[in-house]
Design a protein around this motif. Structure first.
Motif, PDB file in Angstrom:
ATOM      1  N   ALA A 183      72.649  34.720  35.067  1.00  0.00           N
ATOM      2  CA  ALA A 183      71.792  34.657  36.253  1.00  0.00           C
ATOM      3  C   ALA A 183      70.342  34.975  35.900  1.00  0.00           C
ATOM      4  N   SER A 184      69.415  34.344  36.653  1.00  0.00           N
ATOM      5  CA  SER A 184      67.987  34.581  36.447  1.00  0.00           C
ATOM      6  C   SER A 184      67.412  35.291  37.660  1.00  0.00           C
ATOM      7  N   VAL A 185      66.512  36.238  37.400  1.00  0.00           N
ATOM      8  CA  VAL A 185      65.837  37.001  38.464  1.00  0.00           C
ATOM      9  C   VAL A 185      64.347  36.709  38.350  1.00  0.00           C
ATOM     10  N   TYR A 186      63.731  36.275  39.477  1.00  0.00           N
ATOM     11  CA  TYR A 186      62.307  35.947  39.490  1.00  0.00           C
ATOM     12  C   TYR A 186      61.587  36.780  40.533  1.00  0.00           C
ATOM     13  N   VAL A 187      60.370  37.189  40.189  1.00  0.00           N
ATOM     14  CA  VAL A 187      59.452  37.783  41.167  1.00  0.00           C
ATOM     15  C   VAL A 187      58.174  36.955  41.123  1.00  0.00           C
ATOM     16  N   PRO A 188      57.892  36.160  42.201  1.00  0.00           N
ATOM     17  CA  PRO A 188      56.694  35.307  42.214  1.00  0.00           C
ATOM     18  C   PRO A 188      55.424  36.131  42.031  1.00  0.00           C
ATOM     19  N   MET A 189      54.503  35.579  41.239  1.00  0.00           N
ATOM     20  CA  MET A 189      53.266  36.309  40.955  1.00  0.00           C
ATOM     21  C   MET A 189      52.259  36.202  42.094  1.00  0.00           C
ATOM     22  N   LYS A 190      52.313  35.078  42.831  1.00  0.00           N
ATOM     23  CA  LYS A 190      51.289  34.828  43.845  1.00  0.00           C
ATOM     24  C   LYS A 190      51.278  35.955  44.872  1.00  0.00           C
ATOM     25  N   GLY A 191      50.089  36.472  45.106  1.00  0.00           N
ATOM     26  CA  GLY A 191      49.946  37.552  46.068  1.00  0.00           C
ATOM     27  C   GLY A 191      50.221  38.936  45.502  1.00  0.00           C
ATOM     28  N   LEU A 192      50.754  38.990  44.278  1.00  0.00           N
ATOM     29  CA  LEU A 192      51.096  40.302  43.708  1.00  0.00           C
ATOM     30  C   LEU A 192      50.092  40.752  42.652  1.00  0.00           C
ATOM     31  N   ILE A 193      49.342  39.782  42.090  1.00  0.00           N
ATOM     32  CA  ILE A 193      48.387  40.155  41.051  1.00  0.00           C
ATOM     33  C   ILE A 193      47.014  39.602  41.394  1.00  0.00           C
ATOM     34  N   ASP A 194      45.977  40.180  40.775  1.00  0.00           N
ATOM     35  CA  ASP A 194      44.597  39.711  40.903  1.00  0.00           C
ATOM     36  C   ASP A 194      44.375  38.716  39.763  1.00  0.00           C
ATOM     37  N   PRO A 195      44.335  37.383  40.087  1.00  0.00           N
ATOM     38  CA  PRO A 195      44.221  36.375  39.016  1.00  0.00           C
ATOM     39  C   PRO A 195      43.050  36.614  38.086  1.00  0.00           C
ATOM     40  N   LYS A 196      41.897  36.996  38.673  1.00  0.00           N
ATOM     41  CA  LYS A 196      40.702  37.198  37.849  1.00  0.00           C
ATOM     42  C   LYS A 196      40.910  38.329  36.843  1.00  0.00           C
ATOM     43  N   ALA A 197      41.464  39.456  37.316  1.00  0.00           N
ATOM     44  CA  ALA A 197      41.695  40.612  36.432  1.00  0.00           C
ATOM     45  C   ALA A 197      42.740  40.274  35.370  1.00  0.00           C
ATOM     46  N   GLU A 198      43.785  39.544  35.789  1.00  0.00           N
ATOM     47  CA  GLU A 198      44.844  39.209  34.845  1.00  0.00           C
ATOM     48  C   GLU A 198      44.340  38.239  33.783  1.00  0.00           C
ATOM     49  N   LEU A 199      43.477  37.261  34.204  1.00  0.00           N
ATOM     50  CA  LEU A 199      42.896  36.341  33.225  1.00  0.00           C
ATOM     51  C   LEU A 199      42.023  37.091  32.223  1.00  0.00           C
ATOM     52  N   GLY A 200      41.284  38.078  32.717  1.00  0.00           N
ATOM     53  CA  GLY A 200      40.449  38.887  31.825  1.00  0.00           C
ATOM     54  C   GLY A 200      41.299  39.632  30.794  1.00  0.00           C
ATOM     55  N   ARG A 201      42.445  40.185  31.245  1.00  0.00           N
ATOM     56  CA  ARG A 201      43.336  40.912  30.325  1.00  0.00           C
ATOM     57  C   ARG A 201      43.910  39.975  29.279  1.00  0.00           C
ATOM     58  N   LEU A 202      44.351  38.786  29.742  1.00  0.00           N
ATOM     59  CA  LEU A 202      44.947  37.819  28.820  1.00  0.00           C
ATOM     60  C   LEU A 202      43.918  37.288  27.827  1.00  0.00           C
ATOM     61  N   GLN A 203      42.664  37.152  28.282  1.00  0.00           N
ATOM     62  CA  GLN A 203      41.617  36.671  27.376  1.00  0.00           C
ATOM     63  C   GLN A 203      41.405  37.666  26.225  1.00  0.00           C
ATOM     64  N   LYS A 204      41.449  38.957  26.549  1.00  0.00           N
ATOM     65  CA  LYS A 204      41.313  39.979  25.512  1.00  0.00           C
ATOM     66  C   LYS A 204      42.456  39.872  24.501  1.00  0.00           C
ATOM     67  N   ASP A 205      43.670  39.654  25.036  1.00  0.00           N
ATOM     68  CA  ASP A 205      44.823  39.496  24.143  1.00  0.00           C
ATOM     69  C   ASP A 205      44.641  38.270  23.253  1.00  0.00           C
ATOM     70  N   PHE A 206      44.131  37.163  23.900  1.00  0.00           N
ATOM     71  CA  PHE A 206      43.948  35.913  23.157  1.00  0.00           C
ATOM     72  C   PHE A 206      42.943  36.106  22.020  1.00  0.00           C
ATOM     73  N   ASP A 207      41.829  36.775  22.322  1.00  0.00           N
ATOM     74  CA  ASP A 207      40.773  36.989  21.319  1.00  0.00           C
ATOM     75  C   ASP A 207      41.295  37.842  20.163  1.00  0.00           C
ATOM     76  N   LYS A 208      42.084  38.848  20.474  1.00  0.00           N
ATOM     77  CA  LYS A 208      42.624  39.736  19.432  1.00  0.00           C
ATOM     78  C   LYS A 208      43.542  38.955  18.479  1.00  0.00           C
ATOM     79  N   VAL A 209      44.442  38.154  19.066  1.00  0.00           N
ATOM     80  CA  VAL A 209      45.373  37.387  18.244  1.00  0.00           C
ATOM     81  C   VAL A 209      44.621  36.300  17.464  1.00  0.00           C
ATOM     82  N   GLN A 210      43.585  35.707  18.112  1.00  0.00           N
ATOM     83  CA  GLN A 210      42.809  34.666  17.437  1.00  0.00           C
ATOM     84  C   GLN A 210      42.131  35.225  16.180  1.00  0.00           C
ATOM     85  N   LYS A 211      41.633  36.466  16.284  1.00  0.00           N
ATOM     86  CA  LYS A 211      40.959  37.106  15.145  1.00  0.00           C
ATOM     87  C   LYS A 211      41.945  37.294  13.980  1.00  0.00           C
ATOM     88  N   GLN A 212      43.166  37.759  14.329  1.00  0.00           N
ATOM     89  CA  GLN A 212      44.191  37.945  13.295  1.00  0.00           C
ATOM     90  C   GLN A 212      44.588  36.609  12.671  1.00  0.00           C
TER      91      GLN A 212
END
Length: 963
Positions: A885-914
């Motif tokens: 069985a799969s359990v889902y919790v929809p993201m819409k309305g639960l997260i701040d897209p702008k803040a989450e994109l900023g967090r993911l961008q930092k992760d992306f930059d870190k991995v890109q450097k490596q």
């Protein structure tokens, strides 16, 4: 309901609880047999009266007490028999050391006065270990405490000696023994430690008698390799292997023994290792155990060259062959008479070098036999000793294990027992000490020997009047001789069959049920108890009686690295230090005390300061005991890790705090007094079923001596199921004003009842904590009784099993865990209600989920549940999986897209450097051509990982950007 939370202190303090309860238990006689039910008996392996607790005692006592308390609660008439051993050489050494500090020797006092001093010391400070056993919570019947030199036990020793002598099973003879030149006594093999030491292998030239004889290499001598040059004067032969072609033509020839000029033969024997040294070994039957056996096979003479100080005799004692009396003497070379053995070694090597018969000296590592008390090198020496003829006693003892009357747990140790018993040697039972059971034998002026229980009996039975002067044998018996009688001598055995079959203690408790011991004394104690008991203990029909039905063999306690604990290594832990705690300075002093080598002491101090910079915390008895039980996998050595003790101290705190939390939430509320299953819902059905499963597992574990499995079942149930789940499941019920008071009262009753049952389940391993809490919980449930010790152990009731409830609860736990994981990954707070989507759910599971929906929503903080079709595409969600069985919790309305994109961008930059760093390295031709292929491949694998990570982060960023 009255205010009960105040009966439980705010914090768990094991020290006060332990002192209080042990005193009450002992004073009220709870450790004594009840006189009701089937009997259960364990005999404590008697620790030395001189001793103090070590980890082996702690481990052993935790196991024995758990078994004892379990059987006591199961309604059996239970006896755990305590006592101590007089420990001949150890005790005598302690008192001699005290006297030496005053410049007094035992010889200055004389035997009687010296023995008085030992008894004084024993009464003043020799009972330390019994008080330490109390600190472990051991529920032994102290009113029956025995000492191996009590009058009753001493009489039993005399009775056994006299009867064995009359049966022709005890004799006196001159044999080779382990001789301690410092303490002037024979030692058992157990009292000898083999210590790895640096030494040498000396190669000497032994010249042929016949000057025309040559080796294959044209030499007129044999080169003989030895680790003990000092015994050369007692050589009786030089031996080679029968199949060694180098020396086959020399067998039967004579060589001239250096220094003495005595002729000795060259013989062939399979004992010789062709590859050791030169393949030629000197044979000294009077000073080496292997040489003694080889000498008997080849009828070689025995030449004793040492006195009891290990000094060279002026006149060597010559015996034509083993077992015969001294028949002649050989004068020692004048320069060697009276020289101490190692001084003689040095002198002999110097003489060999000066006279040209030293071939060479090689470094050699050997295991030196040292007395475990004196520390000196043990000397194999021919002395007059008393022996037990063991073969006739061994046969029935072998049969008792073969036919299953006595079982070993684990069974593999029966093989070890059988191997030894089938190759057993006569037992040397005399010791040249003053402290111990004096041998009941007397001598007249002509050297005739008379054995009896006392001198009066000896004179009466042998017609000796008062004019014939008799002197009692000066020797005492090996400590193991009296210990071999332990199971029946402690219960009042007299040797009078008619009296003994009427002895209620013997009738009730013998044979005992189980002996708990380490594998290292199977030969020296276990086997001898079996032999002696079968010979002397009889059932009413006259058939032989065994000492115990089961021998439970546990492993040795080692440190966290698997090393044997020893003073010399500085890794010894004292269980009382774990219980009470010890500061760093105290621990350092303990570990280095008595070490003669300052460099070793400094090394141990440094290691101790590094390992325990703040000393050892006080963990309490229950945590230490539970640790021992949790590690008690039958037969295996255990690695004792302080992190485990800390973990089980946390377990004690968990039980304490859970109890306090429950009591605080039940103050002023009603609690049901009788079970009302009709009011149970899933949580109650589940926890009662799980409790039943835990009980079944624990009973099975005790039945098979798997205390580790019992401990694990108790831990898992109390911590993981009761505390982490059931307590939480009751909160929505108890806090809901819409739920009836009748239902709430029953939930409170189950809450308390399950905890009370769990306390009884855990009591054998954790006696103090469980007693303290039980005293508060039991009255709340209408239970009577003064102590949990005599409360009934939880009984099995299959009616409590509920597979459907367990399956439903498994679903509930899985769903809650999935949502909590998603909540953590998304960084959502616990207060926010979440929508949940479920996919790949069968019709049966749909029904099952509907039964647990209210609990799921309450505990997982779920707002709604929606079921998705098999092919339905879920919205952008964070997901988890439970089985299929799969359990889902929809993201819409639960997260701040702008803040989450900023967090993911930092992760992306870190991995890109490596990624770029690795890519640059692989683009470097010099690196790729020079680095080992494995290194290059490793870097390529890392690059592929970074590429995959970047793709996943980019996908998440695209999805969030679309919200």
């Amino acid at each position: 309901m009255t205010d009960t939370a105040q009966n439980i202190a705010t914090t768990y303090d094991p020290t006060e609880i332990e002192k209080k309860w042990y005193k009450i238990w002992e004073e009220k006689g709870y450790f004594k047999p009840s006189g009701q039910g089937d009997s259960f008996c364990i005999m404590i392996p008697p620790p030395n009266v001189t001793g103090s607790l070590h980890m082996g005692h702690g481990f052993n006592n935790a196991i024995m007490d758990s078994l004892t308390r379990y059987n006591r609660m199961m309604g059996r008439n239970t006896l755990w028999q305590p006592g101590t051993d007089h420990a001949g050489i150890a005790t005598q050494m302690v008192v001699e050391r005290q006297l030496a500090a005053q410049d007094i020797s035992r010889h200055d006092l004389g035997r009687d006065k010296f023995i008085e001093k030992i008894w004084e010391w024993k009464e003043q400070s020799g009972n330390t270990i019994t008080n330490q056993i109390r600190r472990l919570g051991s529920s032994v019947d102290w009113s029956r405490e025995r000492f191996t030199m009590d009058e009753g036990l001493s009489n039993a020793v005399k009775e056994v000696f006299v009867r064995l002598h009359k049966d022709g099973l005890i004799y006196r003879g001159k044999r080779l023994v382990n001789w301690d030149p410092k303490f002037h006594t024979a030692l058992s093999d157990l009292e000898v430690e083999s210590i790895e030491e640096k030494s040498s292998l000396w190669h000497f030239k032994y010249f042929f008698e016949d000057k025309s004889v040559r080796t294959q290499d044209g030499l007129d001598y044999l080169v003989v390799a030895t680790t003990r040059p000092e015994t050369l004067l007692g050589d009786a032969a030089v031996a080679v292997h029968p199949e060694d072609e180098r020396y086959a033509h020399l067998v039967g020839k004579n060589i001239v023994l250096p220094i003495s000029g005595r002729l000795v033969p060259i013989i062939a024997d399979d004992y010789v290792e062709k590859d050791f040294g030169t393949g030629c070994v000197k044979i000294t039957p009077a000073h080496d155990f292997n040489d003694y056996d080889l000498g008997k096979r080849n009828q070689l003479p025995l030449i004793n060259i040492f006195n009891k100080n290990a000094e060279i005799l002026a006149d060597f004692e010559y015996m034509a062959k083993a077992g015969e009396p001294i028949s002649a003497s050989i004068a020692a070379p004048a320069d060697y008479a009276g020289v101490e053995r190692f001084a003689a070694r040095k002198k002999m090597v110097e003489q060999a070098e000066a006279e040209g018969w030293l071939d060479k000296i090689e470094p050699y590592d050997l295991k030196a036999p040292r007395g475990d008390r004196s520390g000196v090198i043990i000397e194999p020496l021919l002395t007059d000793q008393w022996y037990v003829k063991i073969a006739p006693l061994a046969e029935p003892a072998i049969d008792a294990v073969k036919d299953g009357r006595i079982k070993f747990v684990p069974e593999q140790y029966s093989n070890m027992y059988m191997s030894w018993m089938n190759n057993i040697q006569d037992w040397c039972i005399s010791r040249q000490l003053w402290w111990g059971h004096r041998i009941p034998a007397w001598y007249d002026a002509a050297g005739n020997i008379y054995v009896g229980r006392n001198e009066t009996e000896v004179r009466r039975e042998n017609g000796l009047d008062a004019n014939i002067e008799l002197s009692q044998d000066e020797d005492v018996l090996d400590t193991w001789f009296s210990s071999a009688l332990w199971t029946f001598s402690t219960l009042g055995w007299t040797g009078d069959f008619e009296k003994d079959i009427q002895n209620l203690d013997l009738k009730t408790f013998h044979p005992t049920d189980v002996l708990v011991t380490g594998f290292d004394i199977i030969f020296f104690w276990v086997a001898r108890m079996i032999m002696m008991t079968l010979h002397f203990m009889k059932n009413e029909d006259g058939t032989p009686q065994i000492p115990f039905k089961t021998v439970y063999v546990h492993g040795l306690v080692r440190d966290g690295e698997g090393q044997k604990m020893s003073k010399s290594k500085g890794n010894v832990l004292d269980p009382l230090d774990l219980i009470d705690g010890i500061d760093l300075e105290g621990l350092v002093q303990k570990r280095t005390f008595g070490l003669m080598d300052p460099r070793q002491a400094a090394k141990i101090e440094k290691a101790t300061r590094k390992e325990f910079p703040e000393g050892i915390n006080a963990y309490g008895t229950d945590a230490v005991r539970f640790t021992f039980c949790a590690l008690a996998n039958t037969g295996r050595d255990i690695k004792f890790d302080l992190k485990r003790v800390e973990g089980y101290r946390n377990f004690c705190n968990k039980i304490w705090n859970a109890t306090r939390f429950v009591l605080m939430n039940l103050e002023g509320q009603t609690v049901g007094q009788s079970p009302r299953p009709e009011l149970w819902e899933l949580p109650e059905q589940w926890i009662v079923s799980r409790l039943e499963k835990a009980q079944q597992a624990v009973h099975q574990a005790f039945a098979t001596y798997r205390l580790d499995l019992a401990a694990q079942s108790i831990y898992d149930f109390i911590w993981n199921e009761y505390c982490d789940w059931y307590v939480e499941l009751t909160k929505p019920v108890l806090n809901d004003p819409e739920i009836s008071e009748e239902r709430k009262a029953e939930v409170r009753r189950v809450l308390l009842s399950v905890m009370e049952t769990a306390l009884r389940l855990a009591h054998p391993m954790m006696p103090f904590l469980t007693e303290e809490i039980w005293q508060t919980l039991a009255p709340m449930l209408g239970k009577s009784g003064d102590t949990i010790m005599t409360a009934a152990y939880p009984v099995l009731d299959a009616a409590n099993l509920n597979d459907q409830a367990e399956a439903d609860m498994q679903w509930l736990q899985g769903l809650i865990g999935a949502v909590r994981n998603i909540r953590g990954e998304m960084g959502l707070g616990n207060a926010r209600l979440l929508p949940v989507l479920l996919q790949n759910i069968s019709a049966a599971e749909h029904t099952q989920i509907s039964r647990i929906e209210p609990l799921f929503k309450a505990l997982a903080k779920v707002e709604s549940i929606e079921f998705l079709g098999k092919d339905q595409e879920p919205p952008l969600s964070s997901s988890s999986v439970i089985g299929h069985a799969s359990v889902y919790v929809p993201m819409k309305g639960l997260i701040d897209p702008k803040a989450e994109l900023g967090r993911l961008q930092k992760d992306f930059d870190k991995v890109q450097k490596q990624h770029d760093q690795i890519a640059g390295k692989l683009a470097n031709e010099g690196f790729v051509s020079k680095a080992p292929p494995a290194v290059v491949e490793g870097e390529k694998a890392k690059l592929a990982e970074f590429v995959e990570q970047l793709a996943k982060i980019k996908q998440s960023m695209d999805q969030i950007a679309a919200l």
